[in-house]
Design a protein around this motif. Sequence first.
Motif, PDB file in Angstrom:
ATOM      1  N   LYS A 426      -5.704  -7.663  -2.202  1.00  0.00           N
ATOM      2  CA  LYS A 426      -6.639  -8.430  -2.974  1.00  0.00           C
ATOM      3  C   LYS A 426      -7.976  -8.312  -2.129  1.00  0.00           C
ATOM      4  O   LYS A 426      -8.995  -7.919  -2.871  1.00  0.00           O
ATOM      5  N   ALA A 427      -8.059  -8.517  -0.937  1.00  0.00           N
ATOM      6  CA  ALA A 427      -9.305  -8.075  -0.176  1.00  0.00           C
ATOM      7  C   ALA A 427      -9.713  -6.545  -0.268  1.00  0.00           C
ATOM      8  O   ALA A 427     -10.954  -6.335  -0.519  1.00  0.00           O
ATOM      9  N   ALA A 428      -8.875  -5.686  -0.260  1.00  0.00           N
ATOM     10  CA  ALA A 428      -9.414  -4.658  -0.099  1.00  0.00           C
ATOM     11  C   ALA A 428      -9.875  -4.102  -1.325  1.00  0.00           C
ATOM     12  O   ALA A 428     -10.895  -3.262  -1.736  1.00  0.00           O
ATOM     13  N   ALA A 429      -9.073  -4.506  -2.567  1.00  0.00           N
ATOM     14  CA  ALA A 429      -9.589  -4.365  -3.949  1.00  0.00           C
ATOM     15  C   ALA A 429     -10.851  -4.883  -4.172  1.00  0.00           C
ATOM     16  O   ALA A 429     -11.796  -3.973  -4.876  1.00  0.00           O
ATOM     17  N   GLU A 430     -11.248  -6.001  -3.709  1.00  0.00           N
ATOM     18  CA  GLU A 430     -12.575  -6.539  -3.901  1.00  0.00           C
ATOM     19  C   GLU A 430     -13.807  -5.906  -3.316  1.00  0.00           C
ATOM     20  O   GLU A 430     -14.648  -5.631  -3.584  1.00  0.00           O
ATOM     21  N   ARG A 431     -13.390  -5.010  -2.319  1.00  0.00           N
ATOM     22  CA  ARG A 431     -14.388  -4.405  -1.225  1.00  0.00           C
ATOM     23  C   ARG A 431     -14.556  -3.118  -2.113  1.00  0.00           C
ATOM     24  O   ARG A 431     -15.577  -2.496  -1.786  1.00  0.00           O
ATOM     25  N   ASP A 432     -13.790  -2.784  -2.872  1.00  0.00           N
ATOM     26  CA  ASP A 432     -13.955  -1.654  -3.801  1.00  0.00           C
ATOM     27  C   ASP A 432     -14.513  -1.896  -4.866  1.00  0.00           C
ATOM     28  O   ASP A 432     -14.686  -0.929  -6.037  1.00  0.00           O
ATOM     29  N   GLY A 433     -14.986  -3.031  -5.157  1.00  0.00           N
ATOM     30  CA  GLY A 433     -15.476  -3.567  -6.263  1.00  0.00           C
ATOM     31  C   GLY A 433     -14.483  -3.797  -7.510  1.00  0.00           C
ATOM     32  O   GLY A 433     -14.757  -3.727  -8.814  1.00  0.00           O
ATOM     33  N   ARG A 434     -13.244  -3.969  -7.108  1.00  0.00           N
ATOM     34  CA  ARG A 434     -12.019  -4.019  -8.233  1.00  0.00           C
ATOM     35  C   ARG A 434     -11.559  -5.474  -7.998  1.00  0.00           C
ATOM     36  O   ARG A 434     -11.856  -6.034  -7.169  1.00  0.00           O
ATOM     37  N   SER A 435     -10.336  -5.787  -8.474  1.00  0.00           N
ATOM     38  CA  SER A 435      -9.929  -7.041  -8.562  1.00  0.00           C
ATOM     39  C   SER A 435      -8.228  -6.761  -8.245  1.00  0.00           C
ATOM     40  O   SER A 435      -7.822  -5.765  -8.440  1.00  0.00           O
ATOM     41  N   TYR A 436      -7.501  -8.025  -7.986  1.00  0.00           N
ATOM     42  CA  TYR A 436      -6.214  -7.722  -7.712  1.00  0.00           C
ATOM     43  C   TYR A 436      -5.532  -8.570  -8.598  1.00  0.00           C
ATOM     44  O   TYR A 436      -5.886  -9.799  -8.887  1.00  0.00           O
ATOM     45  N   SER A 437      -4.381  -8.181  -9.425  1.00  0.00           N
ATOM     46  CA  SER A 437      -3.732  -8.708 -10.421  1.00  0.00           C
ATOM     47  C   SER A 437      -2.210  -8.845 -10.056  1.00  0.00           C
ATOM     48  O   SER A 437      -1.609  -7.987  -9.824  1.00  0.00           O
ATOM     49  N   PRO A 438      -1.762 -10.183 -10.136  1.00  0.00           N
ATOM     50  CA  PRO A 438      -0.412 -10.295  -9.562  1.00  0.00           C
ATOM     51  C   PRO A 438       0.474  -9.649 -10.682  1.00  0.00           C
ATOM     52  O   PRO A 438       0.032  -9.526 -12.138  1.00  0.00           O
ATOM     53  N   ASP A 439       1.631  -9.276 -10.403  1.00  0.00           N
ATOM     54  CA  ASP A 439       2.734  -8.750 -11.527  1.00  0.00           C
ATOM     55  C   ASP A 439       2.440  -9.728 -12.729  1.00  0.00           C
ATOM     56  O   ASP A 439       3.080 -10.725 -12.635  1.00  0.00           O
ATOM     57  N   PRO A 440       2.250  -8.933 -13.725  1.00  0.00           N
ATOM     58  CA  PRO A 440       2.128  -9.647 -15.042  1.00  0.00           C
ATOM     59  C   PRO A 440       3.847  -9.644 -15.788  1.00  0.00           C
ATOM     60  O   PRO A 440       3.930 -10.355 -16.792  1.00  0.00           O
ATOM     61  N   ASN A 441       4.647  -9.092 -15.177  1.00  0.00           N
ATOM     62  CA  ASN A 441       5.774  -8.818 -15.785  1.00  0.00           C
ATOM     63  C   ASN A 441       6.964  -9.137 -14.725  1.00  0.00           C
ATOM     64  O   ASN A 441       8.004  -8.389 -14.658  1.00  0.00           O
ATOM     65  N   LEU A 442       6.831 -10.376 -14.358  1.00  0.00           N
ATOM     66  CA  LEU A 442       7.920 -10.952 -13.167  1.00  0.00           C
ATOM     67  C   LEU A 442       9.249 -10.888 -13.696  1.00  0.00           C
ATOM     68  O   LEU A 442      10.382 -10.779 -12.912  1.00  0.00           O
ATOM     69  N   GLU A 443       9.580 -11.216 -15.110  1.00  0.00           N
ATOM     70  CA  GLU A 443      10.713 -11.089 -15.610  1.00  0.00           C
ATOM     71  C   GLU A 443      11.439  -9.709 -15.467  1.00  0.00           C
ATOM     72  O   GLU A 443      12.778  -9.632 -15.650  1.00  0.00           O
TER      73      GLU A 443
END
Length: 552
Positions: A426-443
């Motif tokens: 998440k921190a690495a993505a934010e420093r790239d100007g991006r966001s981190y999304s948790p797995d949306p399909n846990l099932e």
Amino acid sequence: MTRSIPYLFLGLFLLAACAGDVPGDDVRADNLAQHLRVLASDAFEGRAPNTPGEDKTVAYISEQFERAGLQPAGDDGGWTQAVTLERSEIDGPVEAALHVAGETRALANGDEIAVETLRPGERVDLREVPLVFAGYGVTAPELGWDDYAGLDVEDKIVVVLVNDPDFESEQPGRFGGRAITYYGRWTYKYEEAARRGAAGVLIVHETEPASYPWATVRNGRAGPQYDIVREEAERYHLPVRGWIQRDLAVQLFEQVGLDFEQAKRSAQQDGFAGHALGDAALSVGFKVKRDRIVSRNVAGLLPGADRAGETVILSGHWDSFGIGQPDDSGDAIINGAVDNATAVASLIELARVFAAGERPARSLLFLALTAEENGLLGAHYYAANPLRPLQTTAAVLNLEMWSPDGPTRDISSWGVGKVSLERSLKAAAERDGRSYSPDPNLEAGFFYRADHFAFAQAGVPAITIGPGMDQIEGGVEGGKAARADYFAHRYHQPGDEFGDDWDMRGPTADTQTVHRLASDIAASAAWPEWDADSEFKAARDRSAGSRAAPDR
């Protein structure tokens, strides 16, 4: 097809570049595309283990690792680690029949059922073996749940439901809701039934709870099956295992006086009791060809500058399914472009970029793994026979299935790992100007379906990183539609092919974020950690004395 770069996306890169803060900014889309063009070509025959396709794949990855500037890190100073596997293949036709109420119905393997075996022996010959229903096939003492309580399944064939009891429940129960647990995985269901002395298992296939269509089941069992060498293979493996189409299961239940949907609802309730399926029995017979084969993991090392004995592993599996059943167009080669040539292309490009830059403090091991599609076998073999000590392996960053459908604002990881690496990503993505999304399909249970899981079981902090879903051109809805289309029409099917119309901006951006994350971990003196409630923390804690505490 040419796609324009949105101003927002371009602006993020220009802003970061002006700040001189774009790790991996030399990751090149054309390099990734060229590796994909080769690895996913028909010439590589679907990259199945122990085929000419493996030979070409291993040779190509080794050559590219060497060209990138890595050192060979495999057996005896070479580029590969030999992975000895037991191979089992159905030899000739499968004869299968369902016996109910005095009637016998022949079953078509691949269409109505899909069976296999990994148990030692030259033939499967089960005749009119009684069928029993064991709900979801779960025994979870810590949750107070036992589908086998009071049920005798010895020498019987167990019919079980896919996923676990909470998947279709309105409210989360003991299994935590729709997010699949390990108990929902087909591998667990086979293992538990084998521990009970069953003759076999048939899992009722339903597309949504399985998270893939019947075509995926059929193709996955059409060719040889593999396993690592086990001393107690007779006890570990069932005589026969496989899947049954939902429609056939519904008919079976009806013939013995049961309603399938009602039986499923009952299996979701506390106190469920398994039972015989009337007088229903199954006969299955086929010849089996068995031998041992040696497949290969490919390993290249970039030694660390200061703490070379500490390792960060970057991994991805190179295998696909080889040549399977022809699709409607007559194509039978399962090229595995998205799954998982995309990750191997990234490994090769990351090796090049890292080797060309300043040497990190920790060593980087680039690991292209075999036989993931057969049960994470290359990863399990490495975890049991590590080329570098696991106790001083800081992290495993496993890569899977970059998307060709355009760049996303986010990046994701598979499942809920309960590990600091998720926060680091998440921190690495934010420093790239991006966001981190948790797995949306846990099932879908992806946490248990990728190579990082073998390392996690051994205690090593590990995640699998995959693409995000929030498309810059299309948003979340566009990402969901693209993913659904892929899993319905190309996943584990001949349609998973590389095309020159692929939008390489997504894989490029994702590879750059992985570079940043790997750089952070390789430069740090800190050790990634499992969270307190992780089931893998205890295994890691046992080797705590082997790791120096970072300076505070």
